[in-house]
Motif scaffolding. Structure first.
Motif, PDB file in Angstrom:
ATOM      1  N   PRO A  15       0.833  -1.208   0.000  1.00  0.00           N
ATOM      2  CA  PRO A  15       0.000   0.000   0.000  1.00  0.00           C
ATOM      3  C   PRO A  15       0.865   1.254   0.000  1.00  0.00           C
ATOM      4  N   LEU A  16       0.368   2.333  -0.560  1.00  0.00           N
ATOM      5  CA  LEU A  16       1.005   3.645  -0.387  1.00  0.00           C
ATOM      6  C   LEU A  16       0.201   4.383   0.674  1.00  0.00           C
ATOM      7  N   ILE A  17       0.822   4.599   1.800  1.00  0.00           N
ATOM      8  CA  ILE A  17       0.183   5.291   2.918  1.00  0.00           C
ATOM      9  C   ILE A  17       1.183   6.333   3.422  1.00  0.00           C
ATOM     10  N   ASP A  18       0.702   7.244   4.233  1.00  0.00           N
ATOM     11  CA  ASP A  18       1.563   8.326   4.667  1.00  0.00           C
ATOM     12  C   ASP A  18       2.454   7.873   5.833  1.00  0.00           C
ATOM     13  N   ARG A  19       3.305   6.887   5.536  1.00  0.00           N
ATOM     14  CA  ARG A  19       4.272   6.370   6.513  1.00  0.00           C
ATOM     15  C   ARG A  19       5.544   6.044   5.747  1.00  0.00           C
ATOM     16  N   SER A  20       6.623   5.808   6.452  1.00  0.00           N
ATOM     17  CA  SER A  20       7.891   5.604   5.750  1.00  0.00           C
ATOM     18  C   SER A  20       8.072   4.159   5.253  1.00  0.00           C
TER      19      SER A  20
ATOM     20  N   LYS B  39      -3.610  12.680  -3.540  1.00  0.00           N
ATOM     21  CA  LYS B  39      -2.306  13.153  -3.056  1.00  0.00           C
ATOM     22  C   LYS B  39      -2.087  12.595  -1.643  1.00  0.00           C
ATOM     23  N   PRO B  40      -0.831  12.350  -1.254  1.00  0.00           N
ATOM     24  CA  PRO B  40      -0.575  11.824   0.092  1.00  0.00           C
ATOM     25  C   PRO B  40      -1.220  12.700   1.164  1.00  0.00           C
ATOM     26  N   SER B  41      -1.299  13.982   0.912  1.00  0.00           N
ATOM     27  CA  SER B  41      -1.833  14.906   1.926  1.00  0.00           C
ATOM     28  C   SER B  41      -3.365  14.914   1.977  1.00  0.00           C
ATOM     29  N   ASP B  42      -4.009  14.135   1.103  1.00  0.00           N
ATOM     30  CA  ASP B  42      -5.475  14.194   1.034  1.00  0.00           C
ATOM     31  C   ASP B  42      -6.175  13.495   2.201  1.00  0.00           C
ATOM     32  N   ASP B  43      -5.407  12.847   3.041  1.00  0.00           N
ATOM     33  CA  ASP B  43      -5.953  12.255   4.263  1.00  0.00           C
ATOM     34  C   ASP B  43      -7.028  11.200   3.983  1.00  0.00           C
ATOM     35  N   ILE B  44      -6.750  10.317   3.023  1.00  0.00           N
ATOM     36  CA  ILE B  44      -7.727   9.247   2.776  1.00  0.00           C
ATOM     37  C   ILE B  44      -7.167   7.882   3.179  1.00  0.00           C
ATOM     38  N   GLY B  45      -6.072   7.895   3.933  1.00  0.00           N
ATOM     39  CA  GLY B  45      -5.476   6.611   4.327  1.00  0.00           C
ATOM     40  C   GLY B  45      -4.639   6.083   3.182  1.00  0.00           C
ATOM     41  N   MET B  46      -5.048   4.963   2.611  1.00  0.00           N
ATOM     42  CA  MET B  46      -4.278   4.384   1.501  1.00  0.00           C
ATOM     43  C   MET B  46      -4.588   5.175   0.224  1.00  0.00           C
ATOM     44  N   PHE B  47      -3.639   6.005  -0.200  1.00  0.00           N
ATOM     45  CA  PHE B  47      -3.892   6.856  -1.373  1.00  0.00           C
ATOM     46  C   PHE B  47      -3.409   6.210  -2.662  1.00  0.00           C
TER      47      PHE B  47
END
Ligand code: SAM
Length: 279
Positions: free
Chosen positions: A197-202, A228-236
């Motif tokens: 997944p692409l999520i806002d984590r490293s 966008k990663p900043s869109d706050d939808i979890g898995m973007f």
């Protein structure tokens, strides 16, 4: 105790990307008239109702397969994937969505072998119900990372290994890399496909760097983001990392990704990346 249930997510944008590429690879392997194996280390339930409480709770499929199934401008390269879903549904009404094991069962012949690992007892029961009677299929209620070790290289020395954890356990990122290192020592010519997944984590990008450093001659990286990663939808978004990709897969993907990112992107924010290492 595992809490992830794929039924909540079946048919979403990540499944669409993963299952299109899975279909293309299995279809390619089929073209040579020699048996091969499909090994799914994290198999899920086999198929999913899109009308169940699970699916209705999130309706993720509406922003995934729901935006593609009836669209008439789809690239030709998606035909086989769509045909499999239509076959599962017995027509054009989208009520069910196939999991990776079901897709494989439609593409492999009786001489090919399917080996599936699933740890969650409920999904395992479903998987046994869906595919347990097929003579070319074996299903194991065991840890897929461990089970894979004893299974490769398979006798025909041709196989696709799909590693598709839910990453609910953070250790999974590390386990994927360790599993691939070990697998490449045992069976360096196998085709390996990893989903992430692409999520806002490293972790996803750290894992990608580790995968790119593995001792392999060829790999293909494909990512699809719907926001966008900043869109706050979890898995973007999500990515696939394929080791020893079939010839022509990159070309097919290049044809498909502009369409997929346009069709699945939310508010025009769809994007994709394709990167390859070739020998
Ligand atoms: N591959 C499936 C598909 O594309 O249709 C989806 C699989 S889902 C993302 C991940 C599955 O792995 C879950 O059903 C989960 O219960 C199972 N699982 C988690 N850890 C596992 C492990 N160590 N070994 C086998 N299965 C595992």
């Amino acid at each position: 105790m595992l809490s992830y249930r794929h039924g909540f997510h079946a048919g979403n944008h990540a499944d669409v990307l993963k299952h299109i590429v899975l279909t293309l690879i299995l279809d390619y392997l089929k073209q040579k008239n020699k048996p091969y194996w499909f090994i799914d280390t994290h198999a899920g339930a086999g198929k999913y109702s899109l009308e169940s409480d699970f699916s209705n709770k999130t309706s993720e499929h509406l922003d995934g397969i729901g935006k593609i199934f009836h669209d008439e401008k789809k690239p030709l390269a998606l035909s086989k994937y769509i045909e499999i879903i239509r076959h599962l549904n017995g027509g054009d009404q989208l009520k069910q969505y196939p999991g990776s094991p079901w897709i494989a069962s439609q593409l492999l012949s009786y001489e090919d072998k399917i080996r599936l690992f699933e740890l969650h007892p409920t999904d395992l029961t479903s998987l046994l119900h869906v595919l347990g009677k097929k003579s070319n299929t074996k299903i194991y209620g065991e840890d897929g990372f461990n089970g894979l070790k004893a299974m490769i290289p398979p006798p025909p020395k041709r196989a696709l290994v799909l590693t598709d954890p839910s990453y609910e356990i953070k250790n999974d990122y590390l386990k994927v890399v360790e599993s691939l290192k070990d697998s490449l020592k045992r069976f360096e010519t196998g085709i390996y496909m990893v989903w992430c997944p692409l999520i806002d984590r490293s972790e996803p990008l750290v894992m990608l760097k580790q995968l790119q450093k593995l001792n392999t001659k060829e790999w293909l990286y494909i990512s699809l983001s719907i926001a966008k990663p900043s869109d706050d939808i979890g898995m973007f978004g999500s990515y696939l990392f394929i080791i020893n990709p079939p010839w022509k897969l990159k070309e097919q993907i290049e044809e498909i990704m502009p369409y997929l990112s346009h069709q699945l992107g939310l508010n025009g924010h769809g994007s994709y990346e394709i990167e390859a290492k070739t020998s």
